[in-house]
Enzyme design. Structure first.
Site, PDB file in Angstrom:
ATOM      1  N   GLU A   5       0.810  -1.207   0.000  1.00 23.69           N
ATOM      2  CA  GLU A   5       0.000   0.000   0.000  1.00 23.69           C
ATOM      3  C   GLU A   5       0.853   1.271   0.000  1.00 23.69           C
ATOM      4  OE1 GLU A   5      -3.976   1.293   2.422  1.00 23.69           O
ATOM      5  OE2 GLU A   5      -2.948  -0.547   2.987  1.00 23.69           O
ATOM      6  N   ASP A   6       1.934   1.248   0.742  1.00 24.34           N
ATOM      7  CA  ASP A   6       2.654   2.495   0.993  1.00 24.34           C
ATOM      8  C   ASP A   6       4.062   2.576   0.417  1.00 24.34           C
ATOM      9  OD1 ASP A   6       0.452   3.338   2.417  1.00 24.34           O
ATOM     10  OD2 ASP A   6       1.219   2.616   4.328  1.00 24.34           O
TER      11      ASP A   6
END
Ligand code: MN
Length: 474
Positions: free
Chosen positions: A70-71
């Site tokens: 996600e990051d």
């Protein structure tokens, strides 16, 4: 040397954990949290909770990696390549839950329900995804002070409404209490302080009484030759006390389980013997003896409860259980998952089904009980239902769907050869309307090779309709 020393345990795959640590740390390099500390600290703390809960190496590794998709710039292919399918699927599951926030621009309430629904789908594939999500959420709640106030409130509300009840449904009593109290402080700061103060005043009185009871009881148990594994007391959690005070509109003096004495014994039979010992000294209050061993709570909780008139007229609750019951009450399903107990595959499968059923009842309750969802009944949940395969896979169907729809949803051949169906263990007709949360088993037969025309009269999904037509034309 890296920070994996904390995970040192001969039962864990050290090599996997070390690799996940290095990979995660590198991927998040340069990223900072709002608190100013390196972002990877959050991943490490999440993994530590999973370790504390006794989860397996793959789950701990996935905890260390849970934000990489996600990051960071890491791609799914890279992650899969580096760690294999099992770890990858867990991280992917977490990311899917994370992305739910971004999708769907409908009204906040619709979004919430839609997300809840999708979350069930993701989670029902592998229950370990839920554990990682809960560990992630616990650490985010513990460090919430660094976020702006509106964000704090939003996250705390979501935690209180979804994740704390989820922990409870999974039987993770301790975690549920931790999450609730953290949310309570954020959402209702004044009430939180007030409740804390009330508790403090009351505790001083009870403490002495409890020590006296404990002393007397230990002696008696020794005489009766009932082995005591542990005796301790637990103080009611702030949020739980606050709710009870509000619910009953009562005074703190009337809350009898503010402090409860816990007696942990060896065997189930000892629980009843211990209850007898308790009542031989102190009279029980009428209607307050509860046998959750013979009749466990829906989330699996087992224990004997009694409330007695203690020394000097103090009223005290006493809870009696075995070590196993105690661990299950504190850690829930995780207690079964423990790598040290090395459960056999088939018991794991059983536990997972139990879990899915629990989740399904919870889902129903959320729909029935919670005010904030009451007016949503016309929406997503009303038009869709969730049912489960015997293995615990979740199948999403429109309202009114039948076993035939279910069978085609799984596989065309299963639909074509569908000869009967069992719902929650009972035979139903093929045009039976499935209900939310049911477990559906399709009975197929070799004689049944092609779909029947009359199925078209009751199937709901376009998938089933088109497959039946196709089959009839063959
Ligand atoms: Mn996270």
């Amino acid at each position: 040397m890296n920070g994996t020393k904390i995970f040192e345990d001969k039962n864990l795959d050290q090599e996997l954990i070390r690799r996940a640590y290095d990979f995660g740390e590198k991927a998040h390099k340069g990223q900072l949290r709002k608190s100013g500390e390196p972002y990877f600290n959050h991943c490490l703390e999440t993994a530590k909770f999973l370790y504390d809960w006794g989860l397996d190496s793959v789950t701990i590794a996935a905890g260390l990696l849970h934000d990489t998709l996600e990051d960071t710039n890491i791609t799914p292919a890279e992650l899969k390549n580096e760690f294999g399918e099992k770890t990858f699927l867990l991280v992917e599951g977490i990311s899917k839950i994370g992305q739910l926030k971004l999708k769907n621009s409908a009204s906040p309430k619709n979004k919430f329900v839609e997300n809840l629904r999708k979350m069930f789908l993701v989670m029902s594939k592998d229950v370990r995804v839920v554990f990682i999500k809960l560990a992630d959420r616990l650490h985010n709640m513990l460090t919430i002070e660094y976020l702006p106030e509106d964000k704090q409130k939003r996250i705390a509300r979501e935690t209180l409404e979804i994740f704390a009840p989820l922990a409870e449904r999974l039987g993770m009593g301790r975690l549920k209490g931790d999450l609730e109290d953290l949310c309570f402080a954020v959402l209702y700061p004044e009430e939180y302080q007030e409740t804390k103060g009330l508790m403090k005043g009351q505790l001083q009185n009870v403490e002495k009484t409890l020590q006296e009871i404990e002393k007397t009881l230990r002696k008696k148990m020794e005489q009766e030759k009932i082995e005591v594994i542990d005796m301790h007391h637990r103080v009611k959690r702030f949020y739980s006390l606050y709710c009870k005070l509000r619910l009953k509109d009562s005074k703190i003096e009337k809350i009898y389980d503010l402090v409860a004495l816990r007696v942990i014994v060896k065997k189930k039979e000892d629980c009843y013997a211990a209850l007898g010992a308790v009542h031989s000294f102190w009279k029980p209050l009428i209607g307050r003896i509860k046998d959750y061993i013979a009749q466990p709570k829906p989330n699996g909780y087992q224990s004997l409860h009694t409330t007695v008139f203690g020394p000097e007229g103090y009223i005290v609750e006493i809870q009696i259980r075995t070590r196993k019951m105690h661990e299950e009450a504190e850690y829930g399903l995780v207690a079964h998952w423990h790598y040290k107990s090395l459960p056999k595959i088939d018991t794991l499968a059983n536990e997972q089904i139990k879990w899915v059923k629990r989740l399904a009842t919870w889902q129903k309750q959320v729909l029935d009980d919670k005010e904030f969802l009451r007016d949503l009944k016309t929406d997503v949940f009303n038009k869709r239902i969730f049912v489960f395969t015997p293995k615990g896979d979740c199948i999403d169907l429109p309202l009114g769907a039948t076993p035939i729809d279910f069978a085609y949803q799984i596989h065309t051949e299963l639909g074509d050869s569908c000869n009967g169906a069992e719902v929650d263990g009972k035979w139903v007709s093929l045009n039976y309307e499935l209900q939310n949360g049911q477990v559906v088993k399709i009975i197929s037969s070799k004689q049944q090779k092609n779909p029947r025309r009359d199925w078209l009269e009751f199937v709901k999904t376009s998938k089933a309709k088109s497959r039946i037509k196709q089959g009839l034309g063959r």
